[in-house]
Design a protein around this motif. Sequence first.
Motif, PDB file in Angstrom:
ATOM      1  N   GLN A  44      -2.091  17.388 -55.949  1.00 59.62           N
ATOM      2  CA  GLN A  44      -1.963  17.884 -57.324  1.00 59.62           C
ATOM      3  C   GLN A  44      -0.632  17.463 -57.950  1.00 59.62           C
ATOM      4  O   GLN A  44       0.069  18.256 -58.581  1.00 59.62           O
ATOM      5  CB  GLN A  44      -2.146  19.397 -57.385  1.00 59.62           C
ATOM      6  N   CYS A  47      -1.970  11.539 -54.565  1.00 58.86           N
ATOM      7  CA  CYS A  47      -1.414  12.379 -55.632  1.00 58.86           C
ATOM      8  C   CYS A  47      -2.444  13.393 -56.120  1.00 58.86           C
ATOM      9  O   CYS A  47      -2.104  14.550 -56.382  1.00 58.86           O
ATOM     10  CB  CYS A  47      -0.904  11.519 -56.777  1.00 58.86           C
ATOM     11  N   HIS A  48      -3.686  12.974 -56.210  1.00 62.16           N
ATOM     12  CA  HIS A  48      -4.748  13.905 -56.617  1.00 62.16           C
ATOM     13  C   HIS A  48      -4.872  15.036 -55.593  1.00 62.16           C
ATOM     14  O   HIS A  48      -4.943  16.210 -55.961  1.00 62.16           O
ATOM     15  CB  HIS A  48      -6.073  13.159 -56.769  1.00 62.16           C
ATOM     16  N   ARG A  49      -4.871  14.678 -54.325  1.00 63.26           N
ATOM     17  CA  ARG A  49      -4.991  15.677 -53.253  1.00 63.26           C
ATOM     18  C   ARG A  49      -3.831  16.667 -53.295  1.00 63.26           C
ATOM     19  O   ARG A  49      -4.015  17.865 -53.083  1.00 63.26           O
ATOM     20  CB  ARG A  49      -5.042  14.977 -51.888  1.00 63.26           C
ATOM     21  N   LEU A  73      -3.070   7.043 -55.744  1.00 63.28           N
ATOM     22  CA  LEU A  73      -3.748   7.941 -56.680  1.00 63.28           C
ATOM     23  C   LEU A  73      -4.550   9.012 -55.950  1.00 63.28           C
ATOM     24  O   LEU A  73      -4.556  10.178 -56.359  1.00 63.28           O
ATOM     25  CB  LEU A  73      -4.629   7.143 -57.638  1.00 63.28           C
ATOM     26  N   GLN A  74      -5.202   8.647 -54.869  1.00 58.81           N
ATOM     27  CA  GLN A  74      -5.954   9.638 -54.093  1.00 58.81           C
ATOM     28  C   GLN A  74      -5.011  10.675 -53.480  1.00 58.81           C
ATOM     29  O   GLN A  74      -5.300  11.875 -53.491  1.00 58.81           O
ATOM     30  CB  GLN A  74      -6.763   8.947 -52.994  1.00 58.81           C
TER      31      GLN A  74
END
Length: 99
Positions: free
Chosen positions: A81, A77-79, A74-75
């Motif tokens: 975008q 994928c967030h980074r 999740l981290q």
Amino acid sequence: MSSPSSPTPAPSAAERAQRQQQVVQALLSCVPEHALLWQTEDTTPYECDGLTAYRQRPLVVCLPETEEEVQAVLQTCHRLQVPVVARGAGTGLSGGAMP
């Protein structure tokens, strides 16, 4: 009054492949290789849940095995975008596994 924004055009096959490779390489630092699916034949079963009227093949399917792997995915994928669609068994008829 503002005008509605135009939808983002779909990426070309080359752009999709390049983005897919970027995401796969980043996720390989989070999960073992066997936990990533990105070949068409592997991701097609994940393109919809029991509601088959709407299909969209995912860029990558990630199957983390621990809480730590979920957090790292999740981290990452967030980074990058990258939108994430959480999925259970995929048997629902609500379209809940659709982006």
